[in-house]
Structure formats: C-alpha cells, structure tokens
Design a protein around this motif. Sequence first.
Motif, PDB file in Angstrom:
ATOM      1  N   SER A 134     -19.893  29.247 113.678  1.00  0.00           N
ATOM      2  CA  SER A 134     -18.237  29.093 112.915  1.00  0.00           C
ATOM      3  C   SER A 134     -17.270  29.370 113.407  1.00  0.00           C
ATOM      4  N   GLY A 135     -17.625  29.249 115.372  1.00  0.00           N
ATOM      5  CA  GLY A 135     -16.562  29.082 116.057  1.00  0.00           C
ATOM      6  C   GLY A 135     -16.140  30.494 116.288  1.00  0.00           C
ATOM      7  N   ARG A 173     -11.722  45.789 116.299  1.00  0.00           N
ATOM      8  CA  ARG A 173     -13.017  47.041 116.425  1.00  0.00           C
ATOM      9  C   ARG A 173     -14.077  45.537 116.385  1.00  0.00           C
ATOM     10  N   ILE A 174     -14.999  46.356 117.275  1.00  0.00           N
ATOM     11  CA  ILE A 174     -16.016  45.819 118.174  1.00  0.00           C
ATOM     12  C   ILE A 174     -17.424  46.240 117.567  1.00  0.00           C
ATOM     13  N   THR A 175     -18.242  45.106 116.855  1.00  0.00           N
ATOM     14  CA  THR A 175     -19.128  45.452 116.346  1.00  0.00           C
ATOM     15  C   THR A 175     -20.542  45.244 117.037  1.00  0.00           C
ATOM     16  N   SER A 196     -14.931  39.003 117.215  1.00  0.00           N
ATOM     17  CA  SER A 196     -14.177  38.110 116.230  1.00  0.00           C
ATOM     18  C   SER A 196     -12.530  38.846 116.731  1.00  0.00           C
ATOM     19  N   ASP A 197     -13.117  40.278 116.200  1.00  0.00           N
ATOM     20  CA  ASP A 197     -11.618  40.756 115.749  1.00  0.00           C
ATOM     21  C   ASP A 197     -10.597  40.099 117.233  1.00  0.00           C
ATOM     22  N   LEU A 198     -10.933  40.666 118.314  1.00  0.00           N
ATOM     23  CA  LEU A 198     -10.370  39.968 118.994  1.00  0.00           C
ATOM     24  C   LEU A 198     -10.053  38.684 118.902  1.00  0.00           C
ATOM     25  N   GLN A 199     -10.706  37.865 118.967  1.00  0.00           N
ATOM     26  CA  GLN A 199     -10.125  36.339 118.699  1.00  0.00           C
ATOM     27  C   GLN A 199      -9.265  36.514 117.851  1.00  0.00           C
ATOM     28  N   ALA A 200      -9.143  37.051 116.599  1.00  0.00           N
ATOM     29  CA  ALA A 200      -8.211  36.860 115.643  1.00  0.00           C
ATOM     30  C   ALA A 200      -7.048  37.536 116.142  1.00  0.00           C
ATOM     31  N   HIS A 201      -6.999  38.526 117.282  1.00  0.00           N
ATOM     32  CA  HIS A 201      -5.955  39.221 117.607  1.00  0.00           C
ATOM     33  C   HIS A 201      -5.056  38.438 119.297  1.00  0.00           C
ATOM     34  N   ALA A 202      -5.795  37.697 119.157  1.00  0.00           N
ATOM     35  CA  ALA A 202      -5.777  36.766 120.689  1.00  0.00           C
ATOM     36  C   ALA A 202      -4.101  36.811 121.096  1.00  0.00           C
ATOM     37  N   THR A 203      -3.319  36.212 120.190  1.00  0.00           N
ATOM     38  CA  THR A 203      -1.795  35.887 120.299  1.00  0.00           C
ATOM     39  C   THR A 203      -1.338  37.081 120.919  1.00  0.00           C
ATOM     40  N   GLU A 204      -1.263  38.238 119.970  1.00  0.00           N
ATOM     41  CA  GLU A 204      -0.502  39.436 120.098  1.00  0.00           C
ATOM     42  C   GLU A 204      -0.760  40.484 121.756  1.00  0.00           C
ATOM     43  N   GLU A 231      -5.787  31.010 121.107  1.00  0.00           N
ATOM     44  CA  GLU A 231      -7.173  30.705 120.128  1.00  0.00           C
ATOM     45  C   GLU A 231      -7.861  30.925 121.839  1.00  0.00           C
ATOM     46  N   LEU A 232      -8.681  31.728 121.580  1.00  0.00           N
ATOM     47  CA  LEU A 232     -10.300  32.345 122.224  1.00  0.00           C
ATOM     48  C   LEU A 232     -11.115  31.707 121.284  1.00  0.00           C
ATOM     49  N   THR A 233     -12.041  30.953 122.081  1.00  0.00           N
ATOM     50  CA  THR A 233     -13.037  29.871 121.258  1.00  0.00           C
ATOM     51  C   THR A 233     -14.491  30.193 122.496  1.00  0.00           C
ATOM     52  N   PRO A 234     -15.868  29.959 122.054  1.00  0.00           N
ATOM     53  CA  PRO A 234     -16.782  30.023 122.340  1.00  0.00           C
ATOM     54  C   PRO A 234     -17.199  28.752 123.300  1.00  0.00           C
ATOM     55  N   GLY A 235     -17.706  28.621 124.690  1.00  0.00           N
ATOM     56  CA  GLY A 235     -17.965  27.591 125.930  1.00  0.00           C
ATOM     57  C   GLY A 235     -19.249  27.708 126.611  1.00  0.00           C
TER      58      GLY A 235
END
Length: 263
Positions: A233-234, A50-52, A78-86, A108-112
């Motif tokens: 919040s990451g 889901r992309i908003t 956020s949803d892309l981050q949550a499924h980064a492992t898969e 893990e996918l995080t802002p930089g």
Amino acid sequence: MPRLSNLRLTTLCAIWIVSAWAAGSAYASEEAIRIPPIATTVDIDEQPLRITVSGTLVTAAKPQRQESIHANLEADLSDLQAHATELLRAHLDQSNRCGLRLSVEHAELTPGGSNALLAARVHVEKYVCAKALGRQMTTKLIAGDGTVHVRLTPTIENSDTLKLSGEVVSIEAEGALGELLRSEPAGPVIREKMRDSIANALQKSLSKLKADLPDAIRGLASMQSVRFADLGSGRLGLGLTGELQISADMAQIMIEKLKEQAR
C-alpha cells in the motif's frame, strides 16, 4: 494485563533470545525466534516520528563454544513518509535577498525496489542585486515551480552508520528554471539537501533504537546490510541485517545481566 514499556519489552526480547539459545542448543544447532513489533519515537527537526521495528533472529552454534545470532529487522517508515514535506522544508527552504529563494511546496517519499524515491515540488526564484545611482536595486530573474526526483540508495558504513547516496532521476521544469535546477550550484545543493534530510532522520532513528537496547548487548551487535522495502500500500520500510557473536560463557553472563535489567 499491564502494558510493557518499549525498553522493558526490548529487554525481555533479548532475554528470550539468549535464553532460547541456552535451552535450545541441546536440541538443535539453529533456531528462529520472532521479534514482535517494538515502537520508539525520535525527534527530528522538532518533529516527533514514530518508528516500529519487527523481525526475526536465528541462533546458530559454531565450533569452539561460539554462538552466532543473525538478526533480520524491518523498520516501518510510514510516519517518516507522512512528514517528508516538513523534513525537507527544514533543510531546503531559503530566502536570500540576493540569489536563490526556494520553498518546498510538497514532498513524497515512496518505495522503489531496494531504493527509495524522493520527489520534491519546489517554488524557486532567483534575484540579482546591483547598485545603480547610489541605490541598491534587486531584480527578479527567474520564478517558477518545478519537481526534483531523487533516488536514494542506503549503505552501511563502519557497522553502525547509515549512509544514503542520492541520484537525480529527473527534473520537471521548463526553460530557464529547468536549467537553474540542473546547473551548479543550485542543482547539486538541492539534491544533497534532499538526501541529507532523509539520511539524518534515518540515522537518528537507528541511534535511538540502538540506545534502547539493553546495556549487555548494545555494543556487541553490528549491522551488515541495509535496503529499502515496500511494505504494501505504498508504505516504505527499511530492512536491516546484523550479527551478534558471543561465547557460551558470555551468553550465561548476559542472561544474568538481562534478568537484572528486566526486574
């Protein structure tokens, strides 16, 4: 009050944009319009994401009855981050009888800043096969766990294609495993597949969002710049800027077409 579909909401926003120009140009040369959050779902490697998207548009009149619409959009990943492992598992996991065997344990996918940081903890084994006394023998040479950190930098190509470059920031692994993850061909292959898995997801998401635009403006917009962003919040975001240039006569035609699509 009934809820509007994503496409209908997008269409109504587009009508609002062009209508605001038509009505506001008599009073001001520039006007900012807020786009409310619009959500869409895209399937990436059999994983629905889901992309908003939300943002603002600024209309500015130009000479010779030309209109310029600047878009500043922000996509919540956020949803892309949550499924980064898969997502990484679908691209990186491999189990070769002879050679490299690799499995993604966690990602893990995080802002930089204007980039994104992708960290993948992997289990790696390397086997060599040889014939001895007429039999095929398989010997394990290396086995262990390591973490690969890659910095992802986005760019726009040809106004509509998102590209990611990937730079290995660090590799956490000791001894022979560390050498394997840093050397050819394993190191570059892992880095490229990490980069490509996220780039593929982002490009498909942008293509889906563009497909949801009304027919009247789908082919007129062009992306100019892109960057990653920290939404707090990451949470990872993707910032996009684009521009739409139309004549005053075309604006009137678009209004009529968009009204027909919204019915």
